[in-house]
Write a protein that holds these residues in place. Structure first.
Motif, PDB file in Angstrom:
ATOM      1  N   ALA A  18      52.781  59.707 -40.425  1.00 24.63           N
ATOM      2  CA  ALA A  18      53.213  58.810 -39.356  1.00 24.63           C
ATOM      3  C   ALA A  18      52.020  58.241 -38.605  1.00 24.63           C
ATOM      4  CB  ALA A  18      54.129  59.563 -38.397  1.00 24.63           C
ATOM      5  N   HIS A  19      50.975  59.056 -38.426  1.00 20.41           N
ATOM      6  CA  HIS A  19      49.769  58.597 -37.748  1.00 20.41           C
ATOM      7  C   HIS A  19      49.125  57.452 -38.525  1.00 20.41           C
ATOM      8  CE1 HIS A  19      46.375  60.063 -34.917  1.00 20.41           C
ATOM      9  NE2 HIS A  19      46.256  58.778 -35.147  1.00 20.41           N
ATOM     10  N   LYS A  20      49.063  57.579 -39.831  1.00 24.35           N
ATOM     11  CA  LYS A  20      48.455  56.529 -40.649  1.00 24.35           C
ATOM     12  C   LYS A  20      49.283  55.242 -40.603  1.00 24.35           C
ATOM     13  CE  LYS A  20      45.831  59.341 -43.936  1.00 24.35           C
ATOM     14  NZ  LYS A  20      44.538  58.628 -43.787  1.00 24.35           N
ATOM     15  N   TYR A  21      50.607  55.375 -40.679  1.00 19.43           N
ATOM     16  CA  TYR A  21      51.460  54.189 -40.596  1.00 19.43           C
ATOM     17  C   TYR A  21      51.322  53.511 -39.227  1.00 19.43           C
ATOM     18  CZ  TYR A  21      53.918  55.010 -45.004  1.00 19.43           C
ATOM     19  OH  TYR A  21      54.236  55.144 -46.337  1.00 19.43           O
ATOM     20  N   ALA A  74      37.118  54.741 -41.262  1.00 14.92           N
ATOM     21  CA  ALA A  74      36.973  56.195 -41.238  1.00 14.92           C
ATOM     22  C   ALA A  74      38.295  56.895 -41.520  1.00 14.92           C
ATOM     23  CB  ALA A  74      36.428  56.629 -39.884  1.00 14.92           C
ATOM     24  N   PHE A  75      39.394  56.288 -41.108  1.00 18.55           N
ATOM     25  CA  PHE A  75      40.700  56.922 -41.253  1.00 18.55           C
ATOM     26  C   PHE A  75      41.227  56.826 -42.684  1.00 18.55           C
ATOM     27  CE2 PHE A  75      45.049  57.316 -38.895  1.00 18.55           C
ATOM     28  CZ  PHE A  75      45.237  58.546 -39.504  1.00 18.55           C
ATOM     29  N   PHE A  76      41.012  55.690 -43.349  1.00 15.44           N
ATOM     30  CA  PHE A  76      41.633  55.454 -44.643  1.00 15.44           C
ATOM     31  C   PHE A  76      40.679  55.636 -45.829  1.00 15.44           C
ATOM     32  CE2 PHE A  76      44.338  53.009 -41.726  1.00 15.44           C
ATOM     33  CZ  PHE A  76      45.574  53.542 -42.058  1.00 15.44           C
ATOM     34  N   GLY A 151      39.287  63.806 -48.156  1.00 12.33           N
ATOM     35  CA  GLY A 151      40.028  62.673 -48.672  1.00 12.33           C
ATOM     36  C   GLY A 151      41.167  62.225 -47.777  1.00 12.33           C
ATOM     37  N   GLN A 152      41.469  62.982 -46.704  1.00 12.72           N
ATOM     38  CA  GLN A 152      42.555  62.608 -45.793  1.00 12.72           C
ATOM     39  C   GLN A 152      42.076  61.786 -44.605  1.00 12.72           C
ATOM     40  OE1 GLN A 152      44.540  66.297 -44.790  1.00 12.72           O
ATOM     41  NE2 GLN A 152      45.871  66.172 -46.586  1.00 12.72           N
ATOM     42  N   GLY A 153      40.795  61.487 -44.557  1.00 12.03           N
ATOM     43  CA  GLY A 153      40.271  60.638 -43.505  1.00 12.03           C
ATOM     44  C   GLY A 153      39.673  61.416 -42.362  1.00 12.03           C
ATOM     45  N   CYS A 154      39.250  60.662 -41.329  1.00 13.42           N
ATOM     46  CA  CYS A 154      38.590  61.238 -40.154  1.00 13.42           C
ATOM     47  C   CYS A 154      39.377  60.842 -38.916  1.00 13.42           C
ATOM     48  CB  CYS A 154      37.152  60.743 -40.061  1.00 13.42           C
ATOM     49  SG  CYS A 154      36.225  61.421 -38.674  1.00 13.42           S
ATOM     50  N   ILE A 237      48.655  60.068 -31.630  1.00 11.89           N
ATOM     51  CA  ILE A 237      49.249  59.088 -32.530  1.00 11.89           C
ATOM     52  C   ILE A 237      49.403  57.717 -31.863  1.00 11.89           C
ATOM     53  CG2 ILE A 237      51.635  59.646 -31.906  1.00 11.89           C
ATOM     54  CD1 ILE A 237      52.374  59.306 -34.851  1.00 11.89           C
ATOM     55  N   VAL A 238      49.532  57.665 -30.521  1.00  9.38           N
ATOM     56  CA  VAL A 238      49.779  56.399 -29.819  1.00  9.38           C
ATOM     57  C   VAL A 238      48.520  55.874 -29.128  1.00  9.38           C
ATOM     58  CG1 VAL A 238      51.378  55.242 -28.221  1.00  9.38           C
ATOM     59  CG2 VAL A 238      52.107  57.270 -29.425  1.00  9.38           C
TER      60      VAL A 238
END
Length: 358
Positions: A18-21, A74-76, A151-154, A237-238
């Protein structure tokens, strides 16, 4: 819930997914805002003066998309190593603190301006701004890198729940800003009654309200949502969306200012009424002068309609240099005006009543 056989980049927990979306939505809003405001940004860029509000506007316009573009990489990026993340995770809280400081400075300047540069308003808003800068700077030292798999990002997260005061300080400032803006608009109804909808659009109350709502939602996520483990990023997340929408709405507050941006601009009703001490004798007679012993100049409605208010002073200087005693002068000039003269309107128009059927 982990599924065997999937790579770490796809084997995400529900909160992390959900955080990535949600970050994708944040990037979409940032890109859309950058494109939509480009024409108005260009027109503002071409103006000659560079007051503080204009500088802050262009700084946020450039800084906001750059910050979250780097955060998204960094996230993706699945090849982002844990060592790199441990050296990078403070980038987002530090840059967001700078971005929020710029947005809050706009609120301080603007609220101070619409209250006719009240010293009490400046002290109150300035104090909240100083608290925000200090609190966000201190809280940046209490963030950590969320321990995700390779591999899941930062992602950055807080070391403790109290670090949420990082968002309490700006939310408090935006709450006071929205209340003061609403009070100023409501008080203006005594001079010019308007419907609630027109009042909201005229004074940008929807912008102040949107900033307050998104920051309050972020506060609810920060202090109410409980993470499942240390690798759960649900609390933050927000935060990215709150920073982007706060910046976007603040940019629109600057663009909604009518007239010059110097000293924060002016309130919507400022200059709509003319004080009696600075009035002139006005006549619709385009021919002879008005007979008044104390009126050095006569103005016609035709002259007033032919020139916008912003260039009245220029028209007067040109007329005086040419030796024309009937040049149009700014109504606000008080040098040669006798006190308590008032406003005199003379309508000189002949109507042929005999031409109408009786």
């Amino acid at each position: 819930m982990s599924l065997p056989g999937l790579p770490n980049s796809l084997n995400l927990s529900p909160h992390l997914s959900a955080h990535k979306y949600f970050l994708v939505c944040t990037l979409t809003v940032a890109a859309w805002d950058t494109l939509v405001l480009s024409p108005r940004t260009w027109r503002l860029m071409r103006t000659g003066e560079w007051p503080v509000l204009k500088i802050l506007f262009h700084f946020m316009r450039i800084f906001m998309p750059l910050e979250f573009a780097v955060v998204a990489v960094a996230f993706f990026d699945t090849k982002w190593s844990r060592n790199t993340c441990d050296n990078f995770f403070l980038f987002e809280p530090i840059c967001t603190a700078i971005l929020l400081a710029a947005a809050s400075a706009v609120h301080v300047i603007r609220i101070h301006a619409i209250y006719e540069r009240s010293r009490a308003v400046l002290i109150g808003m300035g104090s909240l701004f100083a608290v925000q800068v200090v609190v966000t700077a201190v809280c940046c030292g209490f963030y950590r890198s969320v321990p995700l798999l390779e591999g899941q990002g930062c992602i950055v997260g807080p070391k403790a729940n109290w670090v949420g005061v990082y968002w309490v300080a700006p939310t408090l400032l935006y709450t006071v800003s929205a209340i003061l803006a609403l009070m100023r608009s409501v008080n203006s109804l005594q001079a010019k009654p308007l419907s609630p909808w027109k009042l909201m659009l005229r004074d940008g109350l929807n912008l102040y309200g949107a900033i307050w709502i998104v920051n309050m939602v972020n506060m609810l996520f920060w202090f109410i949502m409980k993470p499942n483990n240390d690798a759960d990023p649900i609390k933050t997340i927000v935060t990215s969306m709150a920073a982007v929408l706060t910046t976007s709405m603040t940019l629109r507050i600057v663009l909604s200012i009518r007239g010059t941006l110097v000293h924060g601009g002016s309130f919507a009703l400022t200059g709509s009424t003319v004080p009696s001490s600075s009035s002139r004798v006005i006549s619709t007679r385009s021919g002879g002068p008005t007979h008044s012993a104390h009126a050095p100049h006569t103005y016609t409605l035709d002259d007033m309609r032919s020139k916008p208010e912003a260039v009245w002073g220029e028209a007067d200087s040109k007329a005086n240099s040419a030796g024309d005693d009937k040049g149009t002068l700014p109504i606000g000039e008080r040098a040669a005006t006798p006190p308590n003269l008032g406003v005199k309107v003379t309508i000189d128009r002949e109507v042929g009543y005999d031409t109408y059927a009786k």
